[in-house]
Design a protein around this motif. Sequence first.
Motif, mmCIF file in Angstrom:
data_model
loop_
_atom_site.group_PDB
_atom_site.id
_atom_site.type_symbol
_atom_site.label_atom_id
_atom_site.label_comp_id
_atom_site.label_asym_id
_atom_site.label_seq_id
_atom_site.Cartn_x
_atom_site.Cartn_y
_atom_site.Cartn_z
ATOM 1 N N ALA A 1 -38.376 -66.369 10.919
ATOM 2 C CA ALA A 1 -37.711 -66.896 9.729
ATOM 3 C C ALA A 1 -38.180 -66.147 8.490
ATOM 4 O O ALA A 1 -39.372 -65.935 8.302
ATOM 5 C CB ALA A 1 -38.020 -68.384 9.591
ATOM 6 N N TYR A 2 -37.223 -65.732 7.641
ATOM 7 C CA TYR A 2 -37.548 -65.176 6.329
ATOM 8 C C TYR A 2 -37.069 -66.189 5.296
ATOM 9 O O TYR A 2 -35.879 -66.439 5.171
ATOM 10 C CB TYR A 2 -36.859 -63.817 6.149
ATOM 11 N N VAL A 3 -38.029 -66.786 4.595
ATOM 12 C CA VAL A 3 -37.699 -67.789 3.584
ATOM 13 C C VAL A 3 -38.042 -67.223 2.212
ATOM 14 O O VAL A 3 -39.139 -66.705 2.016
ATOM 15 C CB VAL A 3 -38.502 -69.086 3.808
ATOM 16 N N TYR A 4 -37.086 -67.292 1.286
ATOM 17 C CA TYR A 4 -37.392 -66.826 -0.070
ATOM 18 C C TYR A 4 -36.999 -67.893 -1.084
ATOM 19 O O TYR A 4 -36.188 -68.778 -0.810
ATOM 20 C CB TYR A 4 -36.700 -65.492 -0.373
ATOM 21 N N PHE A 5 -37.611 -67.763 -2.262
ATOM 22 C CA PHE A 5 -37.425 -68.707 -3.360
ATOM 23 C C PHE A 5 -36.529 -68.027 -4.396
ATOM 24 O O PHE A 5 -36.736 -66.866 -4.731
ATOM 25 C CB PHE A 5 -38.795 -69.015 -3.948
ATOM 26 N N THR A 6 -35.526 -68.715 -4.874
ATOM 27 C CA THR A 6 -34.628 -68.051 -5.826
ATOM 28 C C THR A 6 -34.148 -69.001 -6.920
ATOM 29 O O THR A 6 -34.184 -70.229 -6.756
ATOM 30 C CB THR A 6 -33.417 -67.440 -5.097
ATOM 31 N N TYR A 7 -33.715 -68.449 -8.008
ATOM 32 C CA TYR A 7 -33.189 -69.199 -9.159
ATOM 33 C C TYR A 7 -34.164 -70.250 -9.654
ATOM 34 O O TYR A 7 -33.760 -71.256 -10.220
ATOM 35 C CB TYR A 7 -31.838 -69.836 -8.826
ATOM 36 N N GLY A 8 -35.459 -70.026 -9.400
ATOM 37 C CA GLY A 8 -36.472 -70.918 -9.939
ATOM 38 C C GLY A 8 -36.532 -72.284 -9.296
ATOM 39 O O GLY A 8 -37.367 -73.107 -9.671
ATOM 40 N N MET A 9 -35.657 -72.549 -8.333
ATOM 41 C CA MET A 9 -35.568 -73.905 -7.806
ATOM 42 C C MET A 9 -35.345 -74.019 -6.318
ATOM 43 O O MET A 9 -35.615 -75.061 -5.743
ATOM 44 C CB MET A 9 -34.376 -74.621 -8.445
ATOM 45 N N TRP A 10 -34.810 -72.983 -5.713
ATOM 46 C CA TRP A 10 -34.268 -73.155 -4.369
ATOM 47 C C TRP A 10 -34.882 -72.216 -3.342
ATOM 48 O O TRP A 10 -35.313 -71.119 -3.688
ATOM 49 C CB TRP A 10 -32.744 -72.918 -4.388
ATOM 50 N N PHE A 11 -34.853 -72.675 -2.112
ATOM 51 C CA PHE A 11 -35.248 -71.817 -1.005
ATOM 52 C C PHE A 11 -34.013 -71.490 -0.173
ATOM 53 O O PHE A 11 -33.062 -72.289 -0.121
ATOM 54 C CB PHE A 11 -36.275 -72.527 -0.114
ATOM 55 N N CYS A 12 -34.033 -70.315 0.469
ATOM 56 C CA CYS A 12 -32.985 -69.952 1.405
ATOM 57 C C CYS A 12 -33.632 -69.457 2.691
ATOM 58 O O CYS A 12 -34.714 -68.867 2.676
ATOM 59 C CB CYS A 12 -32.081 -68.865 0.834
ATOM 60 N N LEU A 13 -32.952 -69.703 3.810
ATOM 61 C CA LEU A 13 -33.487 -69.420 5.139
ATOM 62 C C LEU A 13 -32.682 -68.317 5.820
ATOM 63 O O LEU A 13 -31.457 -68.406 5.907
ATOM 64 C CB LEU A 13 -33.442 -70.704 5.979
ATOM 65 N N ASN A 14 -33.405 -67.281 6.269
ATOM 66 C CA ASN A 14 -32.792 -66.173 7.001
ATOM 67 C C ASN A 14 -33.459 -66.037 8.358
ATOM 68 O O ASN A 14 -34.606 -66.440 8.529
ATOM 69 C CB ASN A 14 -33.020 -64.840 6.288
ATOM 70 N N LEU A 15 -32.746 -65.408 9.299
ATOM 71 C CA LEU A 15 -33.322 -65.079 10.597
ATOM 72 C C LEU A 15 -33.384 -63.560 10.723
ATOM 73 O O LEU A 15 -32.366 -62.876 10.559
ATOM 74 C CB LEU A 15 -32.473 -65.677 11.721
ATOM 75 N N VAL A 16 -34.576 -63.052 11.008
ATOM 76 C CA VAL A 16 -34.777 -61.605 11.097
ATOM 77 C C VAL A 16 -34.193 -61.083 12.405
ATOM 78 O O VAL A 16 -34.410 -61.672 13.469
ATOM 79 C CB VAL A 16 -36.276 -61.262 11.009
ATOM 80 N N CYS A 17 -33.447 -59.964 12.301
ATOM 81 C CA CYS A 17 -32.848 -59.358 13.486
ATOM 82 C C CYS A 17 -33.503 -58.000 13.769
ATOM 83 O O CYS A 17 -34.219 -57.449 12.947
ATOM 84 C CB CYS A 17 -31.349 -59.182 13.292
ATOM 85 N N GLY A 18 -33.198 -57.473 14.946
ATOM 86 C CA GLY A 18 -33.838 -56.249 15.385
ATOM 87 C C GLY A 18 -33.092 -55.016 14.945
ATOM 88 O O GLY A 18 -32.030 -55.116 14.355
ATOM 89 N N PRO A 19 -33.614 -53.858 15.286
ATOM 90 C CA PRO A 19 -34.933 -53.694 15.919
ATOM 91 C C PRO A 19 -36.075 -53.812 14.918
ATOM 92 O O PRO A 19 -35.843 -53.763 13.708
ATOM 93 C CB PRO A 19 -34.872 -52.276 16.480
#
Length: 214
Positions: free
Chosen positions: A78-96
Amino acid sequence: MIAAPESTPLDRAFFDRPVLKVAPDLLGRTLVRSTEEGPIALRLTEVEAYAGPADPGSHAYRGRTDRNAVMFGPPGHAYVYFTYGMWFCLNLVCGPEGDPSGVLLRGGDITVGADLARKRRPASRRLHDLAQGPARLATALGVDRAQNGADVCPADPATSPFTILTGTPPAPEAIRSGPRTGVGGGGAAHPWRFWIDGDPTVSPYRAHAPRRRR
DNA sequence: GTTAGGATGATCT
DNA sequence: GATCATCCTAACA
């Protein structure tokens, strides 16, 4: 007993493929988020692909930093980042591994744990907007910085905050694609947003608009 | 139904 | 100091 299709976890090989193959293949899959408060299951209905170091819409476009380091690591995390000073977003890392690509989870249908999700998103008026939009999705699932780098294909699912199950993928003709939402700098040029046609949990498209200064 | 503007802070130039 | 892979509310039609 016969295991239901939903009970089979996706393994790392699923994510160790080019992101443009993984992203549409995630639609209809079930993301399980485990917390002490209880489990939440989400059927994915909308995703966006961020494809490698040459993608101007990607956080990895200007190279590796502390923030985006997880994208450069092994797939299935999981790649989680914080944005717009308020929110988190969730990504899934893909290969390779070493190729900084990932899938942003933009929307889904909560099938288990809707009460818990409602508690985290009191502003939500309807079932279908609990996880309609990437920051809403992360909020409903109780995702924050603590899950950055978490393994989503763990050897023992009991030890991980996430598992992804095979679920029930939609018919291929129900999968739509179009420009990505909210990305500027030419990042919307490719149809790398994928969604399930007609699903009410898909977020409305918004073109990127530069913010005005006050 | 739509649209405009403010909230709020980490990250990078 | 500007830019964000955004959301919510209020105002208006």
